[in-house]
Design an enzyme around this catalytic site. Structure first.
Site, PDB file in Angstrom:
ATOM      1  N   ARG A  83      98.314 -30.133  95.285  1.00 50.07           N
ATOM      2  CA  ARG A  83      99.045 -31.374  95.540  1.00 50.07           C
ATOM      3  C   ARG A  83      98.088 -32.562  95.595  1.00 50.07           C
ATOM      4  O   ARG A  83      96.980 -32.459  96.127  1.00 50.07           O
ATOM      5  CB  ARG A  83      99.816 -31.276  96.857  1.00 50.07           C
ATOM      6  CG  ARG A  83     100.949 -30.265  96.814  1.00 50.07           C
ATOM      7  CD  ARG A  83     101.638 -30.140  98.153  1.00 50.07           C
ATOM      8  NE  ARG A  83     100.746 -29.570  99.163  1.00 50.07           N
ATOM      9  CZ  ARG A  83     101.106 -29.339 100.424  1.00 50.07           C
ATOM     10  NH1 ARG A  83     102.314 -29.661 100.839  1.00 50.07           N
ATOM     11  NH2 ARG A  83     100.251 -28.798 101.269  1.00 50.07           N
ATOM     12  N   ASP A 123      97.628 -36.832  96.579  1.00 49.88           N
ATOM     13  CA  ASP A 123      98.155 -37.867  97.470  1.00 49.88           C
ATOM     14  C   ASP A 123      98.702 -39.047  96.678  1.00 49.88           C
ATOM     15  O   ASP A 123      98.488 -39.162  95.462  1.00 49.88           O
ATOM     16  CB  ASP A 123      97.047 -38.375  98.406  1.00 49.88           C
ATOM     17  CG  ASP A 123      96.561 -37.297  99.359  1.00 49.88           C
ATOM     18  OD1 ASP A 123      97.360 -36.406  99.702  1.00 49.88           O
ATOM     19  OD2 ASP A 123      95.382 -37.351  99.750  1.00 49.88           O
ATOM     20  N   TYR A 173      87.672 -32.355  90.698  1.00 46.82           N
ATOM     21  CA  TYR A 173      88.036 -33.766  90.867  1.00 46.82           C
ATOM     22  C   TYR A 173      86.917 -34.655  90.329  1.00 46.82           C
ATOM     23  O   TYR A 173      85.741 -34.266  90.301  1.00 46.82           O
ATOM     24  CB  TYR A 173      88.251 -34.103  92.350  1.00 46.82           C
ATOM     25  CG  TYR A 173      89.584 -33.676  92.908  1.00 46.82           C
ATOM     26  CD1 TYR A 173      90.676 -34.542  92.890  1.00 46.82           C
ATOM     27  CD2 TYR A 173      89.755 -32.416  93.466  1.00 46.82           C
ATOM     28  CE1 TYR A 173      91.905 -34.156  93.413  1.00 46.82           C
ATOM     29  CE2 TYR A 173      90.985 -32.023  93.987  1.00 46.82           C
ATOM     30  CZ  TYR A 173      92.044 -32.902  93.962  1.00 46.82           C
ATOM     31  OH  TYR A 173      93.255 -32.522  94.469  1.00 46.82           O
ATOM     32  N   ARG A 198      87.933 -37.785  99.057  1.00 49.48           N
ATOM     33  CA  ARG A 198      87.826 -39.210  99.388  1.00 49.48           C
ATOM     34  C   ARG A 198      86.977 -39.438 100.635  1.00 49.48           C
ATOM     35  O   ARG A 198      86.279 -40.462 100.732  1.00 49.48           O
ATOM     36  CB  ARG A 198      89.229 -39.796  99.553  1.00 49.48           C
ATOM     37  CG  ARG A 198      90.005 -39.870  98.242  1.00 49.48           C
ATOM     38  CD  ARG A 198      91.484 -40.088  98.459  1.00 49.48           C
ATOM     39  NE  ARG A 198      91.735 -41.337  99.172  1.00 49.48           N
ATOM     40  CZ  ARG A 198      92.913 -41.673  99.676  1.00 49.48           C
ATOM     41  NH1 ARG A 198      93.953 -40.822  99.580  1.00 49.48           N
ATOM     42  NH2 ARG A 198      93.076 -42.821 100.288  1.00 49.48           N
TER      43      ARG A 198
END
Length: 268
Positions: free
Chosen positions: A62, A64, A122, A209
């Site tokens: 998932r 954000d 990522y 992040r």
């Protein structure tokens, strides 16, 4: 006699800027009274139209609100008789311009987009110059102060291996534990852009992040390189750097064993 269910895997690309994240906010079939679009509900509506009946999807990881994906992988089951081109083009024709289906392949009945994946990747991109961006601004984070990308890279190597990443998880993270195996992390500069790539078996909520937010403090010279290792060992989120903006983050995609028979870009 009803046609048997078949399982398919699908590669999905999306710009997360206009969505409230990946996850559907209501149960299947219920109206969304809040009017908040999610990638999952948007994709399921398009797939259901093509299938002629309700289709639910399960994703590899998932994302954000505001986070993009170059190859999110989902699986779904359907008895509808459609060729693979029909699944790809038909579904894409029902999607907004910010989402497309890149490929669709049949998979074994026990394939699971989340649990069959062995790693996730990522990428985070930072425009490092004195003037904010005009082009590509929705896919970059802007940092006007000079960054030492080499120092950021060296500092990040302290995170490699299986560790407790409590210092880099949000307080809202629902994972039962914070141990993750970080397999690769690299920071490099390409002109005015500083880019971080990271791969792990799985990630915690806001983990990437939060890592970027702490590495930025090293890159600006506000903290020494050794500080990242100290944060990891201390497991205290309150003393780490702030959460970096979502706009610079792209979910590159998961990676699966070769016997899943998926496209090369998501295969080890």
């Amino acid at each position: 006699m009803a046609a048997p269910l078949r399982r398919y895997a699908m590669g999905v690309e999306y710009d997360g800027g206009e969505f409230s994240g990946w996850q559907r906010l209501v149960r299947p079939g219920e109206p969304d009274l809040r009017g908040e679009a999610t990638v999952q509900s948007t994709l399921e509506d398009a797939l259901s139209f093509v299938a002629g009946g309700r289709v639910d999807v399960t994703c590899a990881g998932r994302t954000d609100a505001g986070v993009h994906a170059s190859c999110q992988v989902v699986h779904f089951d359907s008895s509808a008789q459609r060729d693979l081109r029909g699944w790809v083009l038909g579904t894409t024709s029902r999607l907004p311009p910010s989402v497309c289906v890149r490929w669709c392949v049949p998979v074994a009945a026990d394939f699971h987009a989340r649990f069959s994946a062995r790693a996730r990747r990522y990428r985070y991109r930072i425009l490092n110059r004195s003037v904010r961006p005009a082009l590509q601004r929705q896919y970059l984070t802007w940092e006007r102060r000079p960054l030492d990308a080499d120092a950021m890279h060296r500092a990040a190597q302290a995170l490699l291996g299986e560790n407790d990443f409590s210092a880099f998880r949000t307080v809202h993270c629902q994972a039962p534990h914070a141990r993750r195996d970080l397999q690769y992390i690299g920071v490099r500069r390409d002109g005015e852009v500083v880019e971080m790539e990271v791969q792990a078996n799985a990630f915690l909520h806001h983990m990437v992040r939060n890592i970027v937010g702490s590495l930025l403090m090293v890159g600006r010279g506000e903290q020494p390189e050794a500080w990242i290792g100290e944060l990891l060992a201390g497991r205290d989120r309150t003393v780490a750097g702030p959460t970096a903006p979502s706009s610079g983050l792209v979910f590159v995609g998961p990676r699966y064993p070769a016997d899943c028979q998926l496209p090369a870009e998501v295969t080890f």
